[in-house]
Motif scaffolding. Structure first.
Motif, mmCIF file in Angstrom:
data_model
loop_
_atom_site.group_PDB
_atom_site.id
_atom_site.type_symbol
_atom_site.label_atom_id
_atom_site.label_comp_id
_atom_site.label_asym_id
_atom_site.label_seq_id
_atom_site.Cartn_x
_atom_site.Cartn_y
_atom_site.Cartn_z
ATOM 1 N N LYS A 38 0.855 -1.189 0.000
ATOM 2 C CA LYS A 38 0.000 0.000 0.000
ATOM 3 C C LYS A 38 0.882 1.227 0.000
ATOM 4 O O LYS A 38 2.040 1.162 0.389
ATOM 5 C CB LYS A 38 -0.860 0.069 1.264
ATOM 6 N N GLY A 39 0.297 2.335 -0.376
ATOM 7 C CA GLY A 39 1.071 3.558 -0.295
ATOM 8 C C GLY A 39 0.310 4.765 -0.782
ATOM 9 O O GLY A 39 -0.880 4.697 -1.086
ATOM 10 N N ARG A 40 1.031 5.861 -0.840
ATOM 11 C CA ARG A 40 0.476 7.146 -1.282
ATOM 12 C C ARG A 40 1.514 7.815 -2.178
ATOM 13 O O ARG A 40 2.706 7.729 -1.925
ATOM 14 C CB ARG A 40 0.171 8.022 -0.083
ATOM 15 N N VAL A 41 1.009 8.487 -3.210
ATOM 16 C CA VAL A 41 1.882 9.189 -4.143
ATOM 17 C C VAL A 41 1.621 10.685 -4.017
ATOM 18 O O VAL A 41 0.474 11.123 -4.037
ATOM 19 C CB VAL A 41 1.630 8.741 -5.597
ATOM 20 N N VAL A 42 2.715 11.439 -3.860
ATOM 21 C CA VAL A 42 2.599 12.893 -3.706
ATOM 22 C C VAL A 42 3.567 13.606 -4.629
ATOM 23 O O VAL A 42 4.566 13.035 -5.075
ATOM 24 C CB VAL A 42 2.859 13.342 -2.239
ATOM 25 N N ASP A 43 3.288 14.871 -4.888
ATOM 26 C CA ASP A 43 4.190 15.763 -5.612
ATOM 27 C C ASP A 43 5.302 16.147 -4.650
ATOM 28 O O ASP A 43 5.031 16.630 -3.542
ATOM 29 C CB ASP A 43 3.423 16.998 -6.087
ATOM 30 N N VAL A 44 6.552 15.932 -5.054
ATOM 31 C CA VAL A 44 7.693 16.171 -4.167
ATOM 32 C C VAL A 44 7.804 17.638 -3.763
ATOM 33 O O VAL A 44 8.250 17.944 -2.648
ATOM 34 C CB VAL A 44 9.011 15.661 -4.799
ATOM 35 N N LEU A 59 -1.326 12.832 -5.603
ATOM 36 C CA LEU A 59 -1.470 12.731 -7.050
ATOM 37 C C LEU A 59 -2.443 11.606 -7.409
ATOM 38 O O LEU A 59 -2.293 10.472 -6.950
ATOM 39 C CB LEU A 59 -0.113 12.477 -7.705
ATOM 40 N N THR A 60 -3.414 11.949 -8.223
ATOM 41 C CA THR A 60 -4.444 11.014 -8.672
ATOM 42 C C THR A 60 -4.056 10.415 -10.016
ATOM 43 O O THR A 60 -3.516 11.109 -10.870
ATOM 44 C CB THR A 60 -5.787 11.757 -8.831
ATOM 45 N N GLY A 61 -4.344 9.142 -10.211
ATOM 46 C CA GLY A 61 -4.147 8.500 -11.509
ATOM 47 C C GLY A 61 -2.729 8.107 -11.831
ATOM 48 O O GLY A 61 -2.397 7.863 -12.991
ATOM 49 N N VAL A 62 -1.884 8.023 -10.819
ATOM 50 C CA VAL A 62 -0.505 7.588 -11.044
ATOM 51 C C VAL A 62 -0.511 6.087 -11.332
ATOM 52 O O VAL A 62 -1.125 5.302 -10.613
ATOM 53 C CB VAL A 62 0.388 7.881 -9.820
ATOM 54 N N LYS A 63 0.156 5.710 -12.414
ATOM 55 C CA LYS A 63 0.276 4.299 -12.785
ATOM 56 C C LYS A 63 1.422 3.690 -11.997
ATOM 57 O O LYS A 63 2.544 4.202 -12.021
ATOM 58 C CB LYS A 63 0.541 4.181 -14.279
ATOM 59 N N ILE A 64 1.135 2.602 -11.289
ATOM 60 C CA ILE A 64 2.135 1.941 -10.464
ATOM 61 C C ILE A 64 2.256 0.498 -10.944
ATOM 62 O O ILE A 64 1.271 -0.237 -10.949
ATOM 63 C CB ILE A 64 1.751 2.009 -8.976
ATOM 64 N N ASP A 65 3.454 0.136 -11.381
ATOM 65 C CA ASP A 65 3.706 -1.184 -11.966
ATOM 66 C C ASP A 65 4.713 -1.975 -11.154
ATOM 67 O O ASP A 65 5.713 -1.424 -10.694
ATOM 68 C CB ASP A 65 4.322 -1.047 -13.364
ATOM 69 N N ILE A 66 4.435 -3.256 -11.037
ATOM 70 C CA ILE A 66 5.470 -4.228 -10.674
ATOM 71 C C ILE A 66 5.555 -5.123 -11.906
ATOM 72 O O ILE A 66 4.788 -6.079 -12.057
ATOM 73 C CB ILE A 66 5.127 -5.041 -9.416
ATOM 74 N N GLU A 67 6.457 -4.771 -12.815
ATOM 75 C CA GLU A 67 6.519 -5.423 -14.116
ATOM 76 C C GLU A 67 6.808 -6.917 -14.012
ATOM 77 O O GLU A 67 6.267 -7.707 -14.770
ATOM 78 C CB GLU A 67 7.544 -4.723 -15.002
ATOM 79 N N LEU A 117 5.770 -8.972 -11.993
ATOM 80 C CA LEU A 117 4.554 -9.707 -11.624
ATOM 81 C C LEU A 117 3.404 -9.451 -12.593
ATOM 82 O O LEU A 117 2.351 -10.070 -12.480
ATOM 83 C CB LEU A 117 4.092 -9.310 -10.209
ATOM 84 N N GLY A 118 3.600 -8.495 -13.496
ATOM 85 C CA GLY A 118 2.517 -8.135 -14.407
ATOM 86 C C GLY A 118 1.355 -7.470 -13.682
ATOM 87 O O GLY A 118 0.212 -7.573 -14.096
ATOM 88 N N LYS A 119 1.665 -6.760 -12.606
ATOM 89 C CA LYS A 119 0.619 -6.095 -11.818
ATOM 90 C C LYS A 119 0.708 -4.585 -12.019
ATOM 91 O O LYS A 119 1.784 -3.999 -11.893
ATOM 92 C CB LYS A 119 0.744 -6.425 -10.340
ATOM 93 N N THR A 120 -0.442 -3.986 -12.318
ATOM 94 C CA THR A 120 -0.542 -2.543 -12.491
ATOM 95 C C THR A 120 -1.757 -2.041 -11.738
ATOM 96 O O THR A 120 -2.832 -2.639 -11.828
ATOM 97 C CB THR A 120 -0.691 -2.174 -13.977
ATOM 98 N N VAL A 121 -1.583 -0.964 -10.987
ATOM 99 C CA VAL A 121 -2.703 -0.297 -10.313
ATOM 100 C C VAL A 121 -2.535 1.205 -10.527
ATOM 101 O O VAL A 121 -1.492 1.672 -10.981
ATOM 102 C CB VAL A 121 -2.768 -0.623 -8.796
ATOM 103 N N TYR A 122 -3.581 1.952 -10.188
ATOM 104 C CA TYR A 122 -3.557 3.408 -10.300
ATOM 105 C C TYR A 122 -3.918 4.019 -8.952
ATOM 106 O O TYR A 122 -4.774 3.487 -8.236
ATOM 107 C CB TYR A 122 -4.539 3.887 -11.370
ATOM 108 N N SER A 123 -3.275 5.131 -8.628
ATOM 109 C CA SER A 123 -3.603 5.807 -7.375
ATOM 110 C C SER A 123 -5.003 6.415 -7.460
ATOM 111 O O SER A 123 -5.436 6.856 -8.525
ATOM 112 C CB SER A 123 -2.561 6.885 -7.047
#
Length: 109
Positions: free
Chosen positions: A33-39, A45-53, A55-61
């Motif tokens: 789990k986590g959170r994505v922010v502007d540094v 940040l909404t809609g950030v694509k997060i991949d673990i390539e 594993l073939g897993k992709t989610v969006y914030s």
């Protein structure tokens, strides 16, 4: 009659084994789990694509910058976070041996 009872017993044992096996598989799965922010601004940040390539897993914030990657097996992974108009962020060698919480910061281009 005895054949019906034996068949029922065998089917019951097979079903119990299958349920037990499936629950053991699920307990070995972890969540990142986590959170994505502007540094620079600290805004989520909404809609950030997060991949673990690997594993073939992709989610969006979500709207609040939160994300959740479920059913991750223990191991070491690289995670890539990307969003249009931001530099990609590579989080390398995440050691997943328990449920993880990450904070990812993206910098605008």
């Amino acid at each position: 009659m005895k054949k019906i009872i034996k068949t029922g017993l065998v089917l019951t044992l097979v079903a119990l084994f299958a349920v037990s096996f499936a629950s053991n598989l699920k307990t070995n799965s972890l969540t990142i789990k986590g959170r994505v922010v502007d540094v620079e601004t600290g805004e989520t940040l909404t809609g950030v694509k997060i991949d673990i390539e690997s594993l073939g897993k992709t989610v969006y914030s979500d709207f609040d910058g939160n994300f959740e990657i479920e059913d991750v097996k223990p191991g070491e992974y690289n995670l890539v976070a990307s969003l249009i108009s931001y530099n990609k962020s590579l989080v390398e060698k995440i050691e997943v041996d328990h449920n993880q919480e990450l904070n990812i910061e993206l910098k605008s281009k």
